[in-house]
Design a protein around this motif. Structure first.
Motif, PDB file in Angstrom:
ATOM      1  N   UNK A   1     -22.780  -5.237  -0.366  1.00  0.00           N
ATOM      2  CA  UNK A   1     -23.089  -5.607  -1.774  1.00  0.00           C
ATOM      3  C   UNK A   1     -23.743  -6.834  -2.128  1.00  0.00           C
ATOM      4  N   UNK A   2     -24.862  -7.015  -2.791  1.00  0.00           N
ATOM      5  CA  UNK A   2     -25.589  -8.327  -3.095  1.00  0.00           C
ATOM      6  C   UNK A   2     -25.468  -8.495  -4.595  1.00  0.00           C
ATOM      7  N   UNK A   3     -24.872  -9.491  -5.084  1.00  0.00           N
ATOM      8  CA  UNK A   3     -24.610  -9.789  -6.640  1.00  0.00           C
ATOM      9  C   UNK A   3     -25.817 -10.700  -6.826  1.00  0.00           C
TER      10      UNK A   3
ATOM     11  N   UNK B   1     -28.901  -2.835   1.535  1.00  0.00           N
ATOM     12  CA  UNK B   1     -27.762  -3.282   0.426  1.00  0.00           C
ATOM     13  C   UNK B   1     -27.718  -2.713  -0.788  1.00  0.00           C
ATOM     14  N   UNK B   2     -26.522  -2.590  -1.269  1.00  0.00           N
ATOM     15  CA  UNK B   2     -26.205  -2.151  -2.677  1.00  0.00           C
ATOM     16  C   UNK B   2     -26.590  -3.237  -3.478  1.00  0.00           C
ATOM     17  N   UNK B   3     -27.328  -3.190  -4.668  1.00  0.00           N
ATOM     18  CA  UNK B   3     -27.581  -4.303  -5.513  1.00  0.00           C
ATOM     19  C   UNK B   3     -27.188  -4.375  -6.934  1.00  0.00           C
ATOM     20  N   UNK B   4     -26.032  -5.285  -7.282  1.00  0.00           N
ATOM     21  CA  UNK B   4     -25.667  -5.128  -8.647  1.00  0.00           C
ATOM     22  C   UNK B   4     -26.248  -6.375  -9.346  1.00  0.00           C
ATOM     23  N   UNK B   5     -26.093  -6.745 -10.668  1.00  0.00           N
ATOM     24  CA  UNK B   5     -26.692  -8.103 -11.098  1.00  0.00           C
ATOM     25  C   UNK B   5     -26.080  -8.195 -12.562  1.00  0.00           C
ATOM     26  N   UNK B   6     -26.294  -9.418 -12.963  1.00  0.00           N
ATOM     27  CA  UNK B   6     -26.004  -9.734 -14.494  1.00  0.00           C
ATOM     28  C   UNK B   6     -27.126 -10.663 -15.031  1.00  0.00           C
TER      29      UNK B   6
ATOM     30  N   UNK C   1     -17.309  -8.669 -14.002  1.00  0.00           N
ATOM     31  CA  UNK C   1     -17.178  -7.506 -13.081  1.00  0.00           C
ATOM     32  C   UNK C   1     -17.829  -7.625 -11.738  1.00  0.00           C
ATOM     33  N   UNK C   2     -18.627  -8.775 -11.580  1.00  0.00           N
ATOM     34  CA  UNK C   2     -19.508  -8.945 -10.333  1.00  0.00           C
ATOM     35  C   UNK C   2     -18.634  -9.438  -9.175  1.00  0.00           C
ATOM     36  N   UNK C   3     -17.853 -10.372  -9.646  1.00  0.00           N
ATOM     37  CA  UNK C   3     -17.091 -11.375  -8.516  1.00  0.00           C
ATOM     38  C   UNK C   3     -16.223 -10.286  -7.455  1.00  0.00           C
ATOM     39  N   UNK C   4     -15.253  -9.460  -7.701  1.00  0.00           N
ATOM     40  CA  UNK C   4     -14.664  -8.526  -6.844  1.00  0.00           C
ATOM     41  C   UNK C   4     -15.470  -7.801  -5.984  1.00  0.00           C
ATOM     42  N   UNK C   5     -16.718  -7.571  -6.537  1.00  0.00           N
ATOM     43  CA  UNK C   5     -17.419  -6.366  -5.679  1.00  0.00           C
ATOM     44  C   UNK C   5     -18.256  -6.980  -4.464  1.00  0.00           C
ATOM     45  N   UNK C   6     -18.709  -8.398  -4.815  1.00  0.00           N
ATOM     46  CA  UNK C   6     -20.145  -8.656  -3.919  1.00  0.00           C
ATOM     47  C   UNK C   6     -19.505  -9.184  -2.641  1.00  0.00           C
ATOM     48  N   UNK C   7     -20.493  -8.978  -1.436  1.00  0.00           N
ATOM     49  CA  UNK C   7     -20.043  -9.409  -0.185  1.00  0.00           C
ATOM     50  C   UNK C   7     -21.161 -10.720  -0.053  1.00  0.00           C
ATOM     51  N   UNK C   8     -22.137 -10.881  -0.742  1.00  0.00           N
ATOM     52  CA  UNK C   8     -22.955 -11.842  -1.050  1.00  0.00           C
ATOM     53  C   UNK C   8     -23.635 -12.174  -2.413  1.00  0.00           C
TER      54      UNK C   8
END
Length: 330
Positions: A144-146, A166-171, A192-199
């Motif tokens: 997961x990429x934040x 990669x799964x992409x999440x963002x803010x 919500x982002x912090x505990x999910x990201x690998x990068x």
């Protein structure tokens, strides 16, 4: 707007000067002037073009008695006192899309470099060692990429890293969830982002709200071992807190292209650069031939557009202080 004389205070590609001159605008190039010389010189010009080296402070702006435009051949404008310029009705321009692809490509390169330990492995081999097992890495597929900041660069990064699986999440506070879905990014709230990201990769401007945005409280919430990339601006990540997170193992690696002080001199920054889990580069985000030509051309096109004398160049897409533009057009 009448613009006859332009001072170019930082080295830009010759395409900038050539295009301005082609449209009968006088151009003087005086690079890296000491502040007192810039203050003495600026009164002679209608427009000033800079990159990141020249600091356009309030006293420089005050001395610009004829100054109407300050153009930044690049995206960030943290070296320009926007408030002082706005108070004097001086337009501030940047080239928001000019270096997007270059910054994006460096970001993606750094993400893959961190995943496969390319820099320390290459250094080890050059030193005559064969540390194959020591530098075993991780696949990006399924990680997961934040992405903080879903503007031009953030979007381009998302599209490319999706190709890696990669799964992409963002803010981004000004990009809607619906808009983010158009480029396959799941828009989440900040916390919500912090505990999910690998990068985690950063693509925000440096403004008061983003200074020290990534500091100890954020590192403590990140998934243990998450890696972070900053090709945006120094100061968004608290360098002392990043070093602490790297030393504890809470942060698993960092790739840093920008620093609080450039060139770096502070002991904390120098220690950070030397850390074994850090890949550090000297502000190379826009350092490609293509980007340098693009930003040079884009800033000159906008200045020409402001004169109202060209049918070819009519767009001023990089205005930072829109209130001034509205006054100018009345």
């Amino acid at each position: 707007m009448e613009i006859k004389n332009v001072l170019v205070a930082d080295a830009v590609d010759a395409a900038c000067v050539d295009l301005l001159k082609k449209h009968s605008i006088n151009v003087t190039c005086k690079y890296k002037l000491p502040k007192n010389e810039l203050i003495s010189e600026i009164k002679n010009y209608d427009a000033l073009i800079v990159r990141s080296d020249t600091k356009v402070t309030a006293d420089v702006i005050e001395a610009g008695k004829n100054l109407k435009v300050i153009g930044r051949a690049g995206a960030g404008v943290d070296n320009i006192d926007i408030n002082a310029a706005t108070a004097k009705n001086i337009l501030v321009l940047n080239t928001p899309g000019g270096n997007a692809i270059s910054a994006c490509e460096l970001t993606c390169s750094l993400i893959t470099t961190l995943a496969r330990n390319v820099v320390p492995a290459a250094a080890s081999l050059k030193a005559g060692r064969w540390d194959r097992k020591l530098y075993s890495g991780h696949e990006l597929y399924g990680k997961t990429l934040g992405i903080l900041g879903l503007g031009r660069i953030g979007r381009e990064v998302a599209l490319r890293m999706q190709a890696w699986g990669m799964r992409t999440i963002g803010y981004d506070p000004i990009v809607t969830a619906e808009e983010a879905r158009k480029f396959n990014v799941e828009s989440l709230q900040f916390e919500e982002i912090w505990p999910q990201v690998d990068y985690l990769t950063i693509h925000t401007p440096l403004i008061p709200a983003t200074r020290n945005l990534i500091s100890e409280p954020v590192f403590n919430k990140l998934k243990k071992g998450a890696k972070i990339v900053n090709v945006a601006r120094g100061g968004i990540i608290n360098e002392a807190d990043l070093l602490k997170a790297l030393q504890s193992g809470q942060c698993g690696g960092a790739a840093i292209d920008v620093f609080e002080e450039e060139p770096p001199k502070k002991s904390i920054t120098l220690e950070l650069i030397q850390h074994e889990k850090v890949v550090a580069t000297p502000h190379l985000g826009a350092s490609t031939t293509e980007a340098q030509i693009r930003v040079a051309v884009e800033i000159s096109e906008q200045i020409i557009a402001l004169t109202g004398k060209s049918k070819e160049y009519t767009s001023v897409q990089g205005v930072v202080n829109h209130s001034v533009l509205e006054k100018v057009r009345k």
